[in-house]
Write a protein that holds these residues in place. Structure first.
Motif, mmCIF file in Angstrom:
data_model
loop_
_atom_site.group_PDB
_atom_site.id
_atom_site.type_symbol
_atom_site.label_atom_id
_atom_site.label_comp_id
_atom_site.label_asym_id
_atom_site.label_seq_id
_atom_site.Cartn_x
_atom_site.Cartn_y
_atom_site.Cartn_z
ATOM 1 N N LYS A 130 -70.271 -24.720 27.719
ATOM 2 C CA LYS A 130 -69.224 -25.662 28.157
ATOM 3 C C LYS A 130 -68.449 -26.267 26.986
ATOM 4 C CE LYS A 130 -72.376 -29.646 28.350
ATOM 5 N NZ LYS A 130 -72.959 -30.700 29.201
ATOM 6 N N SER A 131 -69.023 -26.204 25.784
ATOM 7 C CA SER A 131 -68.354 -26.768 24.607
ATOM 8 C C SER A 131 -67.890 -25.696 23.620
ATOM 9 C CB SER A 131 -69.308 -27.724 23.870
ATOM 10 O OG SER A 131 -69.781 -28.737 24.717
ATOM 11 N N MET A 134 -64.247 -25.842 22.251
ATOM 12 C CA MET A 134 -64.079 -26.933 21.290
ATOM 13 C C MET A 134 -64.735 -26.582 19.957
ATOM 14 S SD MET A 134 -65.558 -30.824 21.387
ATOM 15 C CE MET A 134 -67.197 -30.230 21.001
ATOM 16 N N PRO A 305 -58.817 -27.744 17.235
ATOM 17 C CA PRO A 305 -59.819 -28.229 18.191
ATOM 18 C C PRO A 305 -59.201 -28.796 19.466
ATOM 19 C CG PRO A 305 -59.629 -29.734 16.330
ATOM 20 C CD PRO A 305 -58.816 -28.531 15.995
ATOM 21 N N VAL A 306 -57.991 -29.348 19.365
ATOM 22 C CA VAL A 306 -57.301 -29.863 20.550
ATOM 23 C C VAL A 306 -57.005 -28.722 21.516
ATOM 24 C CG1 VAL A 306 -55.206 -30.999 21.398
ATOM 25 C CG2 VAL A 306 -56.278 -31.786 19.277
ATOM 26 N N SER A 307 -56.479 -27.619 20.982
ATOM 27 C CA SER A 307 -56.167 -26.470 21.837
ATOM 28 C C SER A 307 -57.450 -25.852 22.393
ATOM 29 C CB SER A 307 -55.373 -25.427 21.047
ATOM 30 O OG SER A 307 -56.140 -24.901 19.983
ATOM 31 N N GLY A 308 -58.545 -25.893 21.612
ATOM 32 C CA GLY A 308 -59.830 -25.410 22.118
ATOM 33 C C GLY A 308 -60.319 -26.232 23.303
ATOM 34 N N SER A 309 -60.133 -27.551 23.228
ATOM 35 C CA SER A 309 -60.505 -28.430 24.346
ATOM 36 C C SER A 309 -59.632 -28.154 25.564
ATOM 37 C CB SER A 309 -60.363 -29.899 23.929
ATOM 38 O OG SER A 309 -61.275 -30.213 22.903
ATOM 39 N N LEU A 310 -58.328 -27.887 25.347
ATOM 40 C CA LEU A 310 -57.435 -27.539 26.460
ATOM 41 C C LEU A 310 -57.902 -26.265 27.139
ATOM 42 C CD1 LEU A 310 -53.898 -28.313 24.947
ATOM 43 C CD2 LEU A 310 -55.022 -29.520 26.830
ATOM 44 N N ASP A 312 -60.967 -25.186 27.322
ATOM 45 C CA ASP A 312 -62.159 -25.524 28.115
ATOM 46 C C ASP A 312 -61.789 -26.182 29.437
ATOM 47 O OD1 ASP A 312 -63.948 -24.553 26.206
ATOM 48 O OD2 ASP A 312 -64.053 -26.465 25.150
ATOM 49 N N ARG A 313 -60.693 -26.970 29.433
ATOM 50 C CA ARG A 313 -60.355 -27.774 30.615
ATOM 51 C C ARG A 313 -59.378 -27.084 31.563
ATOM 52 N NH1 ARG A 313 -58.673 -33.577 28.366
ATOM 53 N NH2 ARG A 313 -58.105 -32.371 26.532
ATOM 54 N N ASN A 363 -57.662 -19.960 19.939
ATOM 55 C CA ASN A 363 -57.914 -19.619 21.337
ATOM 56 C C ASN A 363 -57.855 -18.110 21.573
ATOM 57 O OD1 ASN A 363 -58.363 -22.215 22.178
ATOM 58 N ND2 ASN A 363 -56.296 -22.560 22.936
#
Length: 445
Positions: A130-131, A134, A305-310, A312-313, A363
């Protein structure tokens, strides 16, 4: 992120610092090329081997990363890569000749070639699913910070203490990486069951080396030798596997990987073109040429890391598509208006490009590996890192050859003409990447 023995984030940071050091020294040396050409009496084709030789060493070593990971513990590999990089850095810190400088660069390349896939192996095997986006973003951010700092770091030290001092300060960073890694990566027993495919490794190394040499020397004979070496590698690899080439039967893996590699060519190609163009044509100092690269590379590092979190979401499609569109627009503008761009407008176009790269580069690596089943991830990581470094080395060699040829034909405006031609080729690569990404995702829908 923390198990009984493992501390994942510090372990990623330790391997990341070593990878960071490799990219830092690569990009910081780019601003020294005019000085090195003068000091060692060579041209752009000769001095580009400071980068190309390093990247070639990584490209040759990375293919054995899957074998090394299966047969040696993470801690053993981390210590080996650290000491190789440290020895190469010490050697370069006092090198009196271009030959000795290249030997040190190759040792650094071998160390980085082990460290880079090791960092992503730790992320892919130790971080929760799940992470993972990120964490891949954090890994990419660590290595992306180096291009942000490298040219400025190199330019300032070149102007104040000389180019050899670029290596002096790096020794401290490598020792910090070693201390963190020893305290966060546990000792694990790994049973060695495989025999090293030595012949396969030799012919792959020969093939990659001669292909690059054929570009630098403009030699058809070397190109033929490289081609046949790669053919022999392919045949032997079927019996003594070094790379799992059956992964290329996966078209989604191929298409996503193309986009990732196109970005690698753009990053390395521009890191050669822009600092040299700024110094040789716009007549700015090495420090200013280094500072030019800083804002864009910093933007890319922060966005990773911001795009990685996007991802994931909200999934992969929108962040990557947006990044590819922005990158295509930025490179197209840079190409169309290149001769008329001054220092500041060129910097703005570079910053816009790095926004696109920050949104999609890491990504694309994540989704490329996500197309593979878990048991093929290590092999996919090995192939991706091998082709990444070889494409970077090839892009550097090609743009160096294009600029050198243009300067021979037109001594007055050759730098402008060659730089624009190089940027035009990179623009075509990103356009193809955008088209392929849209096509493969429409097919999936």
């Amino acid at each position: 992120m923390k198990t009984k023995n493992w501390r994942v984030i510090p372990a990623v940071i330790a391997a990341g610092i070593l990878s960071f050091s490799g990219v830092l020294i690569e990009t910081s040396m780019n601003v020294t090329f005019p000085k090195l050409m003068s000091e060692f009496s060579t041209n752009a084709n000769g001095v580009q081997w400071v980068t190309t030789g390093y990247l070639l060493a990584i490209a040759i070593i990375v293919p054995i990363s899957a074998f090394l990971i299966r047969n040696f513990s993470t801690k053993e590999l981390f210590i080996l890569s650290n000491f190789l990089f440290l020895f190469g850095t010490v050697l370069d810190s006092f090198s009196p000749s271009l030959t000795l400088l290249l030997v040190g660069r190759i040792l650094q390349g071998i160390g980085t070639g082990i460290a880079l896939p090791l960092m992503f192996h730790i992320i892919l095997t130790k971080s929760p699913i799940k992470s993972r986006g990120m964490m891949m973003g954090i890994g990419s951010m660590i290595t992306s910070l180096a291009p942000a700092i490298g040219p400025t770091y190199g330019g300032v030290l070149l102007n104040t203490l000389g180019w050899r001092s670029i290596f002096w300060f790096l020794i401290i960073l490598i020792l910090i990486s070693l201390v963190i890694g020893l305290n966060s990566i546990p000792s694990e027993k790994v049973q060695r069951t495989e025999k090293f495919p030595f012949k396969t490794f030799i012919f792959l190394g020969l093939g990659l080396s001669f292909v690059l040499l054929s570009i630098e020397k403009m030699s058809l004979l070397m190109a033929i030798i490289g081609f046949f070496s790669l053919v022999i590698f392919y045949i032997i690899n079927q019996k003594q596997k070094l790379l799992q080439l059956t992964l290329f039967q996966n078209n989604r893996f191929n298409f996503y990987m193309y986009g990732f590699l196109a970005y690698q060519a753009i990053l390395l190609g521009l890191s050669f073109i822009l600092p040299n163009y700024l110094q040789l044509n716009l007549h700015v100092s090495a420090a200013a040429a280094g500072a030019f690269m800083f804002p864009g590379a910093l933007i890319s590092a922060v966005l990773a890391p911001v795009s990685g979190s996007l991802l994931d979401r909200i999934g992969q499609y929108r962040p990557i598509l947006l990044g590819l569109v922005i990158s295509t627009v930025a490179l197209s503008l840079m190409f169309l208006y290149f001769p008329r761009l001054n220092f500041w407008t060129l910097m703005l176009s570079h910053m816009l490009l790095m926004v696109g790269i920050g949104l999609s580069y890491a990504n694309l690596m994540t989704v490329t590996l996500a197309t593979l089943p878990a048991n093929e991830t290590a092999d996919g990581n090995s192939i991706l890192n091998t082709t990444q470094q070889f494409v970077g080395a090839t892009a550097t060699a090609i743009v160096a050859q294009v600029i050198t040829t243009a300067m021979h034909k037109n001594p007055v405006n050759g730098m402008i003409i060659g730089s624009k031609q190089g940027i035009g080729g990179l623009t075509i690569l990103i356009m193809i990447s955008l088209i392929l990404f849209i096509a493969v995702n429409r097919h999936r829908k």
